[in-house]
Scaffold this motif. Structure first.
Motif, short mmCIF file in Angstrom:
data_model
loop_
_atom_site.label_atom_id
_atom_site.label_comp_id
_atom_site.label_asym_id
_atom_site.label_seq_id
_atom_site.Cartn_x
_atom_site.Cartn_y
_atom_site.Cartn_z
N ARG A 144 0.87 -1.31 0.06
CA ARG A 144 0.02 0.06 -0.10
C ARG A 144 0.94 1.16 0.14
O ARG A 144 1.77 1.43 0.82
N VAL A 147 -0.89 7.64 1.03
CA VAL A 147 -1.81 8.56 0.39
C VAL A 147 -1.17 9.79 -0.16
O VAL A 147 -0.24 10.19 0.68
N TYR A 163 -2.09 -2.28 -10.03
CA TYR A 163 -2.37 -1.85 -8.90
C TYR A 163 -3.87 -1.23 -8.66
O TYR A 163 -4.61 -1.28 -9.90
N ASP A 164 -4.48 -0.99 -7.71
CA ASP A 164 -5.75 -0.50 -7.64
C ASP A 164 -5.77 0.70 -6.88
O ASP A 164 -4.89 0.69 -5.80
N ASP A 165 -6.71 1.66 -7.15
CA ASP A 165 -6.95 2.71 -6.35
C ASP A 165 -8.41 3.29 -6.57
O ASP A 165 -9.20 2.60 -7.13
N ASP A 166 -8.67 4.40 -5.96
CA ASP A 166 -10.00 4.74 -6.29
C ASP A 166 -10.48 4.98 -7.45
O ASP A 166 -11.66 5.04 -7.82
N HIS A 184 -4.94 10.04 -4.12
CA HIS A 184 -5.08 8.52 -4.01
C HIS A 184 -4.19 7.83 -3.27
O HIS A 184 -3.33 8.24 -3.09
N GLN A 185 -4.35 6.33 -3.24
CA GLN A 185 -3.52 5.51 -2.44
C GLN A 185 -3.29 4.36 -3.19
O GLN A 185 -4.11 3.44 -3.10
N PRO A 186 -2.60 4.06 -4.19
CA PRO A 186 -2.30 2.70 -5.03
C PRO A 186 -2.11 1.48 -4.24
O PRO A 186 -1.16 1.79 -3.15
#
Length: 220
Positions: A144, A147, A163-166, A184-186
């Protein structure tokens, strides 16, 4: 591999008009090499820009600003081009970095000289000809990132992993075209490390005190 995240129309127009910095252009060129949809959008913007140049009349407003605004308006209203076929696949050397990135990072993944950033996180930072930051990250699976937001623009191409984020799921071939309003926070996906490359025209913005404290050491 078909990208699901594409260049913003304003970036397409700026690229077609030759208005992007060399650092941003390197990321755009890397994305275009694997994205038929964005190549079509750039071709359409080139055509619109050429037509507008022929129509442009001297005015008090700067010519480039008028042209860019008109190109955006027409690009959004234009009918889609007929489906374009991708060029035949050429033999791929998995160790070879994309050609537009080689002036900044060299030719080989194996030859990259990674610097430690944190557990499972490594980076390479270089400065482009106009002073913009070029940043390559290698993040282990399931990590993680802090942010963060952006004080300017960030253009990130995912080279390997995901990766995933918002904003969604970003996999190899996708581009994240971000502005100063994005925070965001990948989180990297399971399976393999995520390698991505970014062009930044201003430092990142970290709300957390630890990340802000370490930020000068990493130059981002």
């Amino acid at each position: 591999m078909t990208p699901r995240h594409h260049l913003d129309p304003a970036t397409v127009v700026s690229h077609a008009a030759g208005a992007l910095s060399p650092e941003m252009s390197a990321i755009v060129a890397t994305h275009l090499a694997g994205c038929v949809e964005c190549r079509r959008a750039v071709a359409r913007a080139d055509g619109i820009g050429g037509a507008l140049l022929g129509q442009q009349q001297p005015q008090a407003t700067p010519r480039h600003s008028l042209l860019r605004a008109a190109m955006l308006e027409r690009l959004e209203a234009a009918a889609p081009l007929p489906p374009a076929h991708a060029p035949p696949d050429a033999p791929i050397d998995p160790d070879r970095l994309p050609t537009p990135l080689q002036p900044y990072f060299g030719t080989s993944y194996r030859a990259l000289k990674w610097r430690w950033m944190g557990p499972g996180m490594h980076f390479i930072r270089t400065v482009g000809p106009t002073g913009g930051t070029m940043l390559m990250l290698r993040i282990a699976p399931g990590k993680r990132m802090p942010v963060h937001g952006h004080q300017g623009s960030e253009l990130t191409q995912i080279l390997r992993g995901a990766y995933d984020d918002d904003l969604g799921h970003f996999a190899a071939g996708d581009v994240a075209d971000l502005d100063a309003e994005t925070e965001h926070q990948p989180v990297t996906s399971a399976g393999s490390s995520c390698i991505c490359v970014s062009a930044l025209d201003a430092p990142l913005r970290f709300p957390g005190w630890l990340a802000r404290t370490l930020q000068p050491a990493f130059g981002i």
